[in-house]
Design a protein around this motif. Sequence first.
Motif, PDB file in Angstrom:
ATOM      1  N   SER A 246     -28.562  -2.713 -41.134  1.00 13.62           N
ATOM      2  CA  SER A 246     -29.490  -2.121 -40.166  1.00 13.62           C
ATOM      3  C   SER A 246     -29.522  -2.891 -38.849  1.00 13.62           C
ATOM      4  O   SER A 246     -29.977  -2.375 -37.832  1.00 13.62           O
ATOM      5  CB  SER A 246     -30.895  -2.078 -40.766  1.00 13.62           C
ATOM      6  OG  SER A 246     -31.326  -3.382 -41.133  1.00 13.62           O
ATOM      7  N   ALA A 247     -29.032  -4.122 -38.867  1.00 13.53           N
ATOM      8  CA  ALA A 247     -28.984  -4.960 -37.663  1.00 13.53           C
ATOM      9  C   ALA A 247     -27.932  -6.041 -37.880  1.00 13.53           C
ATOM     10  O   ALA A 247     -27.487  -6.271 -39.008  1.00 13.53           O
ATOM     11  CB  ALA A 247     -30.341  -5.591 -37.390  1.00 13.53           C
ATOM     12  N   ARG A 248     -27.535  -6.702 -36.808  1.00  9.87           N
ATOM     13  CA  ARG A 248     -26.574  -7.804 -36.938  1.00  9.87           C
ATOM     14  C   ARG A 248     -27.286  -8.985 -37.587  1.00  9.87           C
ATOM     15  O   ARG A 248     -28.399  -9.354 -37.200  1.00  9.87           O
ATOM     16  CB  ARG A 248     -26.025  -8.210 -35.579  1.00  9.87           C
ATOM     17  CG  ARG A 248     -24.875  -9.224 -35.664  1.00  9.87           C
ATOM     18  CD  ARG A 248     -24.204  -9.401 -34.309  1.00  9.87           C
ATOM     19  NE  ARG A 248     -22.987 -10.193 -34.413  1.00  9.87           N
ATOM     20  CZ  ARG A 248     -22.923 -11.499 -34.120  1.00  9.87           C
ATOM     21  NH1 ARG A 248     -24.013 -12.141 -33.703  1.00  9.87           N
ATOM     22  NH2 ARG A 248     -21.782 -12.150 -34.223  1.00  9.87           N
ATOM     23  N   LEU A 249     -26.651  -9.551 -38.572  1.00 11.44           N
ATOM     24  CA  LEU A 249     -27.244 -10.664 -39.311  1.00 11.44           C
ATOM     25  C   LEU A 249     -26.421 -11.921 -39.091  1.00 11.44           C
ATOM     26  O   LEU A 249     -25.202 -11.910 -39.281  1.00 11.44           O
ATOM     27  CB  LEU A 249     -27.302 -10.330 -40.805  1.00 11.44           C
ATOM     28  CG  LEU A 249     -27.904 -11.376 -41.741  1.00 11.44           C
ATOM     29  CD1 LEU A 249     -29.363 -11.647 -41.392  1.00 11.44           C
ATOM     30  CD2 LEU A 249     -27.794 -10.907 -43.188  1.00 11.44           C
ATOM     31  N   LYS A 250     -27.053 -12.999 -38.697  1.00 13.28           N
ATOM     32  CA  LYS A 250     -26.366 -14.266 -38.469  1.00 13.28           C
ATOM     33  C   LYS A 250     -26.181 -15.009 -39.796  1.00 13.28           C
ATOM     34  O   LYS A 250     -27.148 -15.295 -40.492  1.00 13.28           O
ATOM     35  CB  LYS A 250     -27.164 -15.137 -37.499  1.00 13.28           C
ATOM     36  CG  LYS A 250     -27.322 -14.525 -36.107  1.00 13.28           C
ATOM     37  CD  LYS A 250     -26.033 -14.567 -35.315  1.00 13.28           C
ATOM     38  CE  LYS A 250     -25.725 -15.982 -34.842  1.00 13.28           C
ATOM     39  NZ  LYS A 250     -24.491 -16.010 -33.994  1.00 13.28           N
ATOM     40  N   VAL A 251     -24.929 -15.295 -40.124  1.00 11.41           N
ATOM     41  CA  VAL A 251     -24.621 -15.996 -41.367  1.00 11.41           C
ATOM     42  C   VAL A 251     -25.341 -17.338 -41.441  1.00 11.41           C
ATOM     43  O   VAL A 251     -25.895 -17.699 -42.476  1.00 11.41           O
ATOM     44  CB  VAL A 251     -23.099 -16.214 -41.483  1.00 11.41           C
ATOM     45  CG1 VAL A 251     -22.777 -17.146 -42.652  1.00 11.41           C
ATOM     46  CG2 VAL A 251     -22.382 -14.896 -41.662  1.00 11.41           C
ATOM     47  N   ASP A 252     -25.336 -18.060 -40.333  1.00  9.53           N
ATOM     48  CA  ASP A 252     -25.916 -19.397 -40.337  1.00  9.53           C
ATOM     49  C   ASP A 252     -27.382 -19.403 -40.771  1.00  9.53           C
ATOM     50  O   ASP A 252     -27.854 -20.367 -41.368  1.00  9.53           O
ATOM     51  CB  ASP A 252     -25.777 -20.017 -38.946  1.00  9.53           C
ATOM     52  CG  ASP A 252     -26.165 -21.482 -38.928  1.00  9.53           C
ATOM     53  OD1 ASP A 252     -27.173 -21.819 -38.269  1.00  9.53           O
ATOM     54  OD2 ASP A 252     -25.489 -22.286 -39.595  1.00  9.53           O
ATOM     55  N   SER A 253     -28.091 -18.315 -40.497  1.00 13.04           N
ATOM     56  CA  SER A 253     -29.516 -18.244 -40.861  1.00 13.04           C
ATOM     57  C   SER A 253     -29.717 -18.151 -42.360  1.00 13.04           C
ATOM     58  O   SER A 253     -30.806 -18.424 -42.873  1.00 13.04           O
ATOM     59  CB  SER A 253     -30.174 -17.044 -40.185  1.00 13.04           C
ATOM     60  OG  SER A 253     -29.701 -15.817 -40.750  1.00 13.04           O
ATOM     61  N   MET A 254     -28.670 -17.766 -43.083  1.00 10.78           N
ATOM     62  CA  MET A 254     -28.779 -17.606 -44.533  1.00 10.78           C
ATOM     63  C   MET A 254     -28.269 -18.810 -45.314  1.00 10.78           C
ATOM     64  O   MET A 254     -28.474 -18.885 -46.528  1.00 10.78           O
ATOM     65  CB  MET A 254     -28.015 -16.361 -44.984  1.00 10.78           C
ATOM     66  CG  MET A 254     -28.609 -15.044 -44.542  1.00 10.78           C
ATOM     67  SD  MET A 254     -27.715 -13.653 -45.265  1.00 10.78           S
ATOM     68  CE  MET A 254     -28.084 -13.866 -47.018  1.00 10.78           C
ATOM     69  N   LEU A 255     -27.602 -19.741 -44.654  1.00 15.03           N
ATOM     70  CA  LEU A 255     -27.033 -20.884 -45.361  1.00 15.03           C
ATOM     71  C   LEU A 255     -28.117 -21.898 -45.751  1.00 15.03           C
ATOM     72  O   LEU A 255     -28.981 -22.237 -44.928  1.00 15.03           O
ATOM     73  CB  LEU A 255     -25.975 -21.582 -44.499  1.00 15.03           C
ATOM     74  CG  LEU A 255     -24.682 -20.797 -44.241  1.00 15.03           C
ATOM     75  CD1 LEU A 255     -23.741 -21.618 -43.367  1.00 15.03           C
ATOM     76  CD2 LEU A 255     -24.000 -20.424 -45.556  1.00 15.03           C
ATOM     77  N   TYR A 256     -28.048 -22.360 -46.959  1.00 12.70           N
ATOM     78  CA  TYR A 256     -28.953 -23.406 -47.451  1.00 12.70           C
ATOM     79  C   TYR A 256     -28.686 -24.681 -46.635  1.00 12.70           C
ATOM     80  O   TYR A 256     -27.534 -25.026 -46.389  1.00 12.70           O
ATOM     81  CB  TYR A 256     -28.680 -23.649 -48.932  1.00 12.70           C
ATOM     82  CG  TYR A 256     -29.442 -24.781 -49.562  1.00 12.70           C
ATOM     83  CD1 TYR A 256     -30.779 -24.650 -49.879  1.00 12.70           C
ATOM     84  CD2 TYR A 256     -28.798 -25.988 -49.864  1.00 12.70           C
ATOM     85  CE1 TYR A 256     -31.477 -25.692 -50.483  1.00 12.70           C
ATOM     86  CE2 TYR A 256     -29.475 -27.019 -50.473  1.00 12.70           C
ATOM     87  CZ  TYR A 256     -30.814 -26.878 -50.781  1.00 12.70           C
ATOM     88  OH  TYR A 256     -31.499 -27.916 -51.372  1.00 12.70           O
ATOM     89  N   LYS A 257     -29.752 -25.363 -46.240  1.00  9.96           N
ATOM     90  CA  LYS A 257     -29.600 -26.545 -45.381  1.00  9.96           C
ATOM     91  C   LYS A 257     -29.726 -27.856 -46.137  1.00  9.96           C
ATOM     92  O   LYS A 257     -29.490 -28.916 -45.582  1.00  9.96           O
ATOM     93  CB  LYS A 257     -30.643 -26.486 -44.246  1.00  9.96           C
ATOM     94  CG  LYS A 257     -30.594 -25.230 -43.402  1.00  9.96           C
ATOM     95  CD  LYS A 257     -29.239 -25.006 -42.754  1.00  9.96           C
ATOM     96  CE  LYS A 257     -29.248 -23.742 -41.892  1.00  9.96           C
ATOM     97  NZ  LYS A 257     -27.938 -23.450 -41.309  1.00  9.96           N
ATOM     98  N   GLY A 258     -30.147 -27.803 -47.370  1.00  9.56           N
ATOM     99  CA  GLY A 258     -30.254 -29.033 -48.154  1.00  9.56           C
ATOM    100  C   GLY A 258     -31.552 -29.768 -47.922  1.00  9.56           C
ATOM    101  O   GLY A 258     -32.404 -29.375 -47.161  1.00  9.56           O
TER     102      GLY A 258
END
Length: 332
Positions: A320-332
Amino acid sequence: MTSTNRPATVSRRRALQASGAALAALAAPALVRAQTPKIRIGYWPIAAGLPFYSAVELGYFKDAGLDVEVQRYAGAQQIMEAMLSGRSDGSANGTGSANIAIGELASPGTFKLFCSNPSNAKNVLDEVLVPAGSPAKTIADLKGKKVLSGPGIQNTTLAKTVLERGGATGATVTELPIGQHVAALAAGQADACYTLEPTGTIGRMKGATRTLEAGVIARYILGDPMAPWFGGSASLTSAFIRQHPEEARKFITAYGKGVDYVRKQPAEARGFLKGYTAIEGALTAEVPLAAYTMYNEFTTSDIAYFQKFFDLFSDKGVFSARLKVDSMLYKG
């Protein structure tokens, strides 16, 4: 009389205290167990889930004091829906990254990816198969043909795009569980299938199918046969990470040991495909393996290729919209 009964009263009090302490001691382990959450992880039976299968079978999760429940699903979309509804806490590798992304768009902030399984022409996961006797030599030869794909929006979108970009105009795509692909091709119910390992290995070893082309997503979607296609990912829900941060860290660390085991001892690890996938016995040695990238191993180039994969789905209107991969990555 009062002074005569005092020793007896004290004795009874001490006995009650001792009894209470004993009951508390007995209850303590149960209390600890109750406070240890069950971690429900969904998987579907493809080779890419090997680090999870290995970690379970080698006891890495148990050694970390974790209670992991293995949940088997028929498709990646079902795993995402289970996580979205709170019936599952995470996914094993092989669960479609785009399927997870659709859940993320529906409920922002729900999913965190901590490991992905890139594949390409060398580290094979995705492939187009045809019956052993098919005259087809290229994707373009599937013009107007009936092609199967695994279930779910990720599989069907990718299958249609590969056929389109490979020149197979007029081909139709029908969903079917990947465990049925070989039988369907052998029975003449379809002309080809876009599928995932170990399907190709099973078909080849049975003499029923052959690989028309492997690593098709890297070539036709990413533009380079050796580009990493991050098609599947292991994840945890943000709710679980927030509510149980220590257990989440332990789980990801133990899962990482499974990844390390597959990297260093692939031959031994392949044995754990038995029971989790449709391949067994000596056939396990024939299955090609995807690569694995943990959350703290992603390079700038990796994220760019991952984003290009996601952008296909927004370009096609699936997202439905552009999704940024980086926003979904676990950061630890």
